[in-house]
Design an enzyme around this catalytic site. Structure first.
Site, PDB file in Angstrom:
ATOM      1  N   SER A  34       0.884  -1.031   0.030  1.00 49.49           N
ATOM      2  CA  SER A  34       0.151  -0.079  -0.145  1.00 49.49           C
ATOM      3  C   SER A  34       0.665   1.314  -0.150  1.00 49.49           C
ATOM      4  O   SER A  34       1.634   1.383  -0.829  1.00 49.49           O
ATOM      5  CB  SER A  34      -0.815  -0.003   1.235  1.00 49.49           C
ATOM      6  OG  SER A  34      -1.954   0.968   0.991  1.00 49.49           O
ATOM      7  N   HIS A  40      -8.047  -5.099   0.010  1.00 55.13           N
ATOM      8  CA  HIS A  40      -6.829  -4.687   0.443  1.00 55.13           C
ATOM      9  C   HIS A  40      -6.018  -5.360   1.355  1.00 55.13           C
ATOM     10  O   HIS A  40      -5.932  -5.035   2.601  1.00 55.13           O
ATOM     11  CB  HIS A  40      -6.947  -2.948   0.899  1.00 55.13           C
ATOM     12  CG  HIS A  40      -5.856  -2.205   0.707  1.00 55.13           C
ATOM     13  ND1 HIS A  40      -5.164  -1.926  -0.383  1.00 55.13           N
ATOM     14  CD2 HIS A  40      -5.122  -1.641   1.765  1.00 55.13           C
ATOM     15  CE1 HIS A  40      -4.302  -1.040  -0.149  1.00 55.13           C
ATOM     16  NE2 HIS A  40      -4.171  -0.873   1.148  1.00 55.13           N
ATOM     17  N   ASP A  73     -10.351  -4.484  -4.307  1.00 57.47           N
ATOM     18  CA  ASP A  73      -9.555  -3.560  -3.379  1.00 57.47           C
ATOM     19  C   ASP A  73     -10.349  -1.962  -3.261  1.00 57.47           C
ATOM     20  O   ASP A  73     -10.547  -1.375  -4.321  1.00 57.47           O
ATOM     21  CB  ASP A  73      -8.057  -3.094  -3.816  1.00 57.47           C
ATOM     22  CG  ASP A  73      -7.201  -2.268  -2.906  1.00 57.47           C
ATOM     23  OD1 ASP A  73      -7.889  -1.765  -2.238  1.00 57.47           O
ATOM     24  OD2 ASP A  73      -5.901  -2.622  -2.865  1.00 57.47           O
TER      25      ASP A  73
END
Length: 228
Positions: A122, A207, A176
């Site tokens: 991320s 995610h 996601d």
């Protein structure tokens, strides 16, 4: 950005054997810390691999604009939900300098950049990709999980000669809700157009990280160690 060497970040380290020949620097996501990906080490390891030093740095604590200014561990401030304007570019550059300092420390400990893999999830993956563009001394590889290339409009200007020699592993969840799949795909496409060898993977997940992804990442690591 300051030309002075930043203070080294606090890190969690795990060595798989004596005198590590390789290092993997793994950057966590927003609001997490260096402990976040430590459990992945035994899942990804393979018996025939060389000794590896896994380094999990803790991002600095800073106020995050989209979270109402709450202070948390973050590699940069997130100033907008729109990906084109999401990343605080000064914060990204500051984090790149801090990661470069850790890479330099690995060289001092006997592991040159050519045997260092930089990975991130991320927000940590965004810093990984941004750092990779600026590496005139290539790393063994870059790993970006559930992430995107920040400040893409300035990416071409940031790209330095030799950076595209770094192979890239990117993976993304098709469900996601945090970093849209399209953003990951677009980032991978840009890197390919810039000359990077990008291995792109998609998984039916949000995610997060899944078991199949860890297997694929292990295969990619395997190829890096064999090439090195």
């Amino acid at each position: 950005m300051s030309t002075t060497t930043p203070a080294l970040l606090d890190c969690i380290e795990h060595e798989t054997g004596p005198a590590p020949a390789w290092s993997v620097l793994w950057l966590h996501g927003l609001g997490a810390d260096g402990h976040d990906f430590v459990p992945v080490v035994p899942e990804v390891l393979r018996p025939h691999w060389p000794a590896i030093r896994f380094v999990f740095p803790n991002a600095p604590v800073r106020a995050v604009t989209i979270n109402n200014g709450v202070r948390m561990r973050a590699w940069y401030d997130i100033v907008d939900f729109d990906l084109a304007n999401r990343a605080d570019e000064d914060g990204v550059l500051e984090s790149i300098a801090q990661i470069d300092a850790l890479i330099a420390r690995e060289a001092e400990r006997g592991v040159p950049a050519s045997r260092v893999i930089l990975a991130g999830f991320s927000q940590g993956g965004a810093v990984t990709l941004a750092a990779g563009l600026r590496r005139s001394t290539p790393l063994a590889g870059l790993v970006g999980l559930s992430t995107y290339l920040p400040a893409a409009r300035n990416a071409a200007a940031a790209l330095v000669e030799g950076a595209a020699r770094q192979p890239v592993f990117m993976a993304h969840g098709t469900q996601d809700p945090v970093v849209p799949l399209a953003a990951g795909r677009q980032s991978a496409a840009w890197l390919r157009e810039a000359g990077f060898d990008v291995a792109w993977h998609e998984y039916p997940m949000p995610h997060s990280v899944c078991a199949e992804e860890i297997v694929d990442l292990g295969n990619w690591f395997d190829a890096r160690f064999a090439a090195g």
